[in-house]
Design a protein around this motif. Structure first.
Motif, PDB file in Angstrom:
ATOM      1  N   THR A 139      34.741  42.991  41.329  1.00  0.00           N
ATOM      2  CA  THR A 139      35.938  42.757  40.528  1.00  0.00           C
ATOM      3  C   THR A 139      35.905  41.349  39.943  1.00  0.00           C
ATOM      4  OG1 THR A 139      37.213  41.954  42.425  1.00  0.00           O
ATOM      5  CG2 THR A 139      37.230  44.335  42.012  1.00  0.00           C
ATOM      6  N   ASP A 140      36.740  41.116  38.929  1.00  0.00           N
ATOM      7  CA  ASP A 140      36.796  39.786  38.306  1.00  0.00           C
ATOM      8  C   ASP A 140      37.205  38.729  39.322  1.00  0.00           C
ATOM      9  OD1 ASP A 140      36.039  40.867  35.920  1.00  0.00           O
ATOM     10  OD2 ASP A 140      38.086  41.081  35.151  1.00  0.00           O
ATOM     11  N   GLU A 141      38.234  39.041  40.097  1.00  0.00           N
ATOM     12  CA  GLU A 141      38.686  38.078  41.101  1.00  0.00           C
ATOM     13  C   GLU A 141      37.601  37.829  42.136  1.00  0.00           C
ATOM     14  OE1 GLU A 141      41.876  37.668  44.753  1.00  0.00           O
ATOM     15  OE2 GLU A 141      42.050  39.340  43.348  1.00  0.00           O
ATOM     16  N   GLY A 142      36.935  38.917  42.569  1.00  0.00           N
ATOM     17  CA  GLY A 142      35.889  38.773  43.572  1.00  0.00           C
ATOM     18  C   GLY A 142      34.744  37.903  43.096  1.00  0.00           C
ATOM     19  N   ARG A 143      34.351  38.082  41.827  1.00  0.00           N
ATOM     20  CA  ARG A 143      33.262  37.260  41.283  1.00  0.00           C
ATOM     21  C   ARG A 143      33.650  35.784  41.262  1.00  0.00           C
ATOM     22  NH1 ARG A 143      32.298  41.909  37.948  1.00  0.00           N
ATOM     23  NH2 ARG A 143      33.836  41.188  36.432  1.00  0.00           N
ATOM     24  N   ARG A 144      34.892  35.494  40.860  1.00  0.00           N
ATOM     25  CA  ARG A 144      35.331  34.098  40.804  1.00  0.00           C
ATOM     26  C   ARG A 144      35.406  33.490  42.210  1.00  0.00           C
ATOM     27  NH1 ARG A 144      38.606  36.100  36.444  1.00  0.00           N
ATOM     28  NH2 ARG A 144      40.281  36.621  37.899  1.00  0.00           N
ATOM     29  N   VAL A 145      35.946  34.262  43.153  1.00  0.00           N
ATOM     30  CA  VAL A 145      36.058  33.756  44.524  1.00  0.00           C
ATOM     31  C   VAL A 145      34.668  33.487  45.096  1.00  0.00           C
ATOM     32  CG1 VAL A 145      36.731  34.366  46.868  1.00  0.00           C
ATOM     33  CG2 VAL A 145      38.275  34.843  44.965  1.00  0.00           C
ATOM     34  N   TYR A 146      33.753  34.429  44.861  1.00  0.00           N
ATOM     35  CA  TYR A 146      32.385  34.247  45.369  1.00  0.00           C
ATOM     36  C   TYR A 146      31.732  33.021  44.726  1.00  0.00           C
ATOM     37  CZ  TYR A 146      27.360  34.703  45.560  1.00  0.00           C
ATOM     38  OH  TYR A 146      26.028  34.426  45.708  1.00  0.00           O
ATOM     39  N   GLN A 147      31.883  32.867  43.409  1.00  0.00           N
ATOM     40  CA  GLN A 147      31.242  31.745  42.714  1.00  0.00           C
ATOM     41  C   GLN A 147      31.736  30.418  43.279  1.00  0.00           C
ATOM     42  OE1 GLN A 147      32.602  30.800  38.755  1.00  0.00           O
ATOM     43  NE2 GLN A 147      30.504  30.481  38.022  1.00  0.00           N
ATOM     44  N   ARG A 148      33.025  30.308  43.456  1.00  0.00           N
ATOM     45  CA  ARG A 148      33.583  29.041  43.907  1.00  0.00           C
ATOM     46  C   ARG A 148      33.211  28.752  45.360  1.00  0.00           C
ATOM     47  NH1 ARG A 148      39.335  30.595  41.151  1.00  0.00           N
ATOM     48  NH2 ARG A 148      38.584  30.478  39.002  1.00  0.00           N
ATOM     49  N   THR A 149      33.219  29.783  46.193  1.00  0.00           N
ATOM     50  CA  THR A 149      32.839  29.585  47.595  1.00  0.00           C
ATOM     51  C   THR A 149      31.371  29.202  47.701  1.00  0.00           C
ATOM     52  OG1 THR A 149      34.456  31.290  48.180  1.00  0.00           O
ATOM     53  CG2 THR A 149      32.892  30.627  49.882  1.00  0.00           C
ATOM     54  N   MET A 150      30.526  29.872  46.921  1.00  0.00           N
ATOM     55  CA  MET A 150      29.096  29.557  46.942  1.00  0.00           C
ATOM     56  C   MET A 150      28.852  28.140  46.450  1.00  0.00           C
ATOM     57  SD  MET A 150      26.137  29.298  44.983  1.00  0.00           S
ATOM     58  CE  MET A 150      26.576  30.084  43.429  1.00  0.00           C
ATOM     59  N   LEU A 151      29.554  27.729  45.391  1.00  0.00           N
ATOM     60  CA  LEU A 151      29.397  26.374  44.875  1.00  0.00           C
ATOM     61  C   LEU A 151      29.845  25.335  45.900  1.00  0.00           C
ATOM     62  CD1 LEU A 151      30.602  26.791  41.180  1.00  0.00           C
ATOM     63  CD2 LEU A 151      28.275  26.324  41.962  1.00  0.00           C
ATOM     64  N   TYR A 152      30.900  25.657  46.633  1.00  0.00           N
ATOM     65  CA  TYR A 152      31.377  24.728  47.673  1.00  0.00           C
ATOM     66  C   TYR A 152      30.281  24.465  48.687  1.00  0.00           C
ATOM     67  CZ  TYR A 152      33.686  23.218  51.947  1.00  0.00           C
ATOM     68  OH  TYR A 152      34.016  22.536  53.089  1.00  0.00           O
ATOM     69  N   TYR A 153      29.666  25.519  49.202  1.00  0.00           N
ATOM     70  CA  TYR A 153      28.606  25.340  50.205  1.00  0.00           C
ATOM     71  C   TYR A 153      27.346  24.742  49.597  1.00  0.00           C
ATOM     72  CZ  TYR A 153      31.274  27.863  53.712  1.00  0.00           C
ATOM     73  OH  TYR A 153      32.234  28.228  54.629  1.00  0.00           O
TER      74      TYR A 153
END
Length: 590
Positions: A362-376
């Motif tokens: 989903t759009d929200e899922g992609r954004r959440v994943y991108q931001r979490t991955m960038l954080y780590y």
């Protein structure tokens, strides 16, 4: 004689020229004659060798020059047809091909007919002995005839022979027509080969035999064949129509059979559903509530008299018993159902992984994943930079960091602050809204991290991305697993509260309109006075129907009291109908 190779026609290879310029104009006719493109191309090559100047015409002289063979007055007639040859004795490819087809496909009886019709131009259907002798000399190109051969013909008393008898005799005794047969064989060999012509001869015999019977001469037969409908194509169309009809019938039968099987399957499923429904706990719950509703309706419709005082009490207690039973079974059913639903939802890690992957798409899922991955990822890069300066002995000296290193560290701090600013814990409570720190539902505006992603691609290694991806996956997987479990749990709690409220409403309905479990007052009907009243089953005291009785302690309200003097409970909505302020007229009088 027949030799040489055709290299080009009209500036093109012969096969290409024939396919583009010749065949499209003659295909309908020659396919009808069973001369397909490859067979007709063999005739075209022979024609080209007879037309080296590419004038698109040939004549009898050139035909004999290429085809060879003994040239006689009879063989000259092979390529002479009044309706095919032009005034200057020239033949175009169409006329040449038709003449070749006509002669090469004749049976021996057809050759005999052709010879006979040369000497019977008026179509009298008979010839004389002298004409037969002339036939012999023409065919064998000699000055004298063989009398032995002539005597073999069955002439009548007038020394004449009919057309049919002549053809039958030549068909059985082929001495007279042997030169015609030999020349036909030569043409077949020169124009494609004997094997090629076998199928064409069979086609003429199958599809055009009727024309040879119907028309008087072979010239008329050829003209009729040229003008006729393509029987082969017609038969192919009829065969195609037949096959199509059979396929339609087969498809219709298959569709009907499939429809029958579908209906049978639907009946089986419906029967199975009914059996399951019949034995299902949900049906048991519905049945007990239905039984309660029937009893409740019967209670309201029944006018109990003083003689039926105990009957009313027993009916009311039966209502409470049915209600308690239905309530108990309902609670038990939904408790088991909720447990099963929760077990199914909890399932295995594979189940949660599938739900997680659906969420990530989903759009929200992609954004959440991108931001979490960038954080780590930026956390990893920042830790690497700090570790490098620790080894150099300058752990806290950021003034020596490069612009690239500072940008990476600042990006990490920015994303970390963004997560902290949301201030949403990863743990759950029943009443708390549940959202991930990077979920777009947690904030009013959606922040884009495209620039951070570009910076990560420039500075991150594949191994760093893989590690960040795993950490993001683990965090989001656990968050999403808890989220779906909590959502179901909250939903079940909400549904349980709704059911409890419905139970209270139903029970209070019985208490207000039928009486409580502990009440000694029964609401009865006086048939003589035609009015209702209350009677105490213990003391037989009778009070007015508009008396307010406390549902909690069974005490009687004064009409101006808002609370019960015995149990201090507030008046119910029903008892409020009988409330009157202090000093008002007593509603129970009159």
């Amino acid at each position: 004689m027949g030799n040489g190779v055709v290299k080009s026609v009209g500036g093109k290879p012969p096969e290409k020229y024939f396919k583009l310029e010749v065949w499209p104009n003659i295909s309908d006719l020659f396919e009808k004659l069973h001369l397909d493109e490859s067979k007709c191309y063999q005739l075209f090559l022979a024609f080209c060798l007879m037309d080296p100047e590419e004038k698109r015409i040939t004549n009898v002289n050139k035909c004999f020059q290429y085809l060879g063979g003994i040239r006689t007055k009879f063989t000259e007639r092979v390529y002479y047809y009044e309706n095919l040859e032009s005034k200057d004795n020239s033949l175009n490819f169409m006329a040449f091909s038709l003449a070749s087809w006509n002669y090469c496909t004749l049976q021996p009886s057809g050759l005999a007919r052709m010879i006979f019709e040369i000497f019977d131009p008026d179509n009298k259907l008979f010839v004389t002995r002298a004409q037969v002798q002339t036939m012999y000399r023409m065919l064998y190109d000699c000055d004298t005839h063989d009398e032995k051969v002539i005597k073999s013909f069955p002439f009548d008393d007038d020394n004449t022979i009919s057309k049919s008898i002549f053809i039958n005799h030549c068909n059985r005794h082929r001495h007279l027509i042997k030169p015609a047969i030999d020349y036909q064989t030569r043409l077949k060999k020169m124009l494609g080969g004997i094997i090629m012509w076998e199928s064409v001869i069979s086609c003429r015999k199958s599809y055009f035999q009727a024309f040879e019977v119907q028309y008087a001469t072979l010239d008329e037969v050829l003209i009729a064949i040229v003008k006729s409908e393509d029987m082969y194509k017609k038969m192919k169309k009829q065969e195609a129509d037949r096959v199509l009809l059979e396929q339609r019938l087969k498809l219709r039968q298959e569709a009907e059979e499939a429809q029958k099987k579908l209906k049978q399957r639907e009946r089986e499923l419906e029967e199975e559903r009914r059996k399951q429904e019949k034995n299902s706990p949900e049906k048991i719950v519905r049945d007990i509530w239905y039984k309660y509703e029937i009893a409740r309706e019967d209670f309201d419709l029944t006018k109990y008299t003083i003689d039926e005082m105990w009957n009313r009490r027993e009916a009311r207690m039966e209502l409470f018993r049915l209600f308690d039973e239905a309530k108990e079974k309902t609670i038990k059913f939904y408790s088991e159902k909720d447990d099963n639903d929760m077990k199914l939802l909890v399932g295995t890690d594979e189940d949660h992984e599938a739900r997680y992957q659906d969420y990530i798409l989903t759009d929200e899922g992609r954004r959440v994943y991108q931001r979490t991955m960038l954080y780590y990822l930026f956390k990893k890069l920042t830790d690497q930079i700090e570790e490098k300066y620790v080894k150099k002995g300058r752990p806290n000296d950021r003034d020596k960091w490069s612009e690239r290193e500072l940008r990476i560290a600042n990006t990490y701090l920015d994303i970390d602050l963004y997560r902290q600013s949301l201030n949403k814990p990863l743990t759950l409570s029943i009443d708390d809204s549940y959202s991930h720190p990077l979920s777009t539902k947690s904030v009013k505006t959606v922040r884009s991290f495209d620039n951070e992603m570009l910076l990560a691609k420039k500075n991150g290694r594949k191994i760093d991305f893989n590690e960040a991806d795993k950490l993001a996956h683990d965090e989001l997987f656990e968050w999403h697993r808890n989220k779906v479990i909590r959502e179901l749990s909250n939903q079940q709690i909400l549904e349980r509260k709704v059911r409890e409220k419905e139970f209270m409403t139903r029970e209070f309905d019985i208490v207000m309109n039928c009486g409580s479990k502990i009440t000694n007052w029964e609401y009865l009907y006086d048939k003589i006075k035609e009015r209702y009243f209350y009677i105490n089953v213990n003391t037989l005291e009778i009070i007015h129907a508009k008396t307010a009785i406390c549902e909690i302690c069974d005490s009687i309200y004064e009409q101006f009291d808002l609370r019960c003097k015995t149990c201090n409970s507030q008046r119910s909505s029903k008892n409020m109908l009988y409330y009157r302020p202090l000093g008002s007229k007593d509603i129970r009088t009159g």
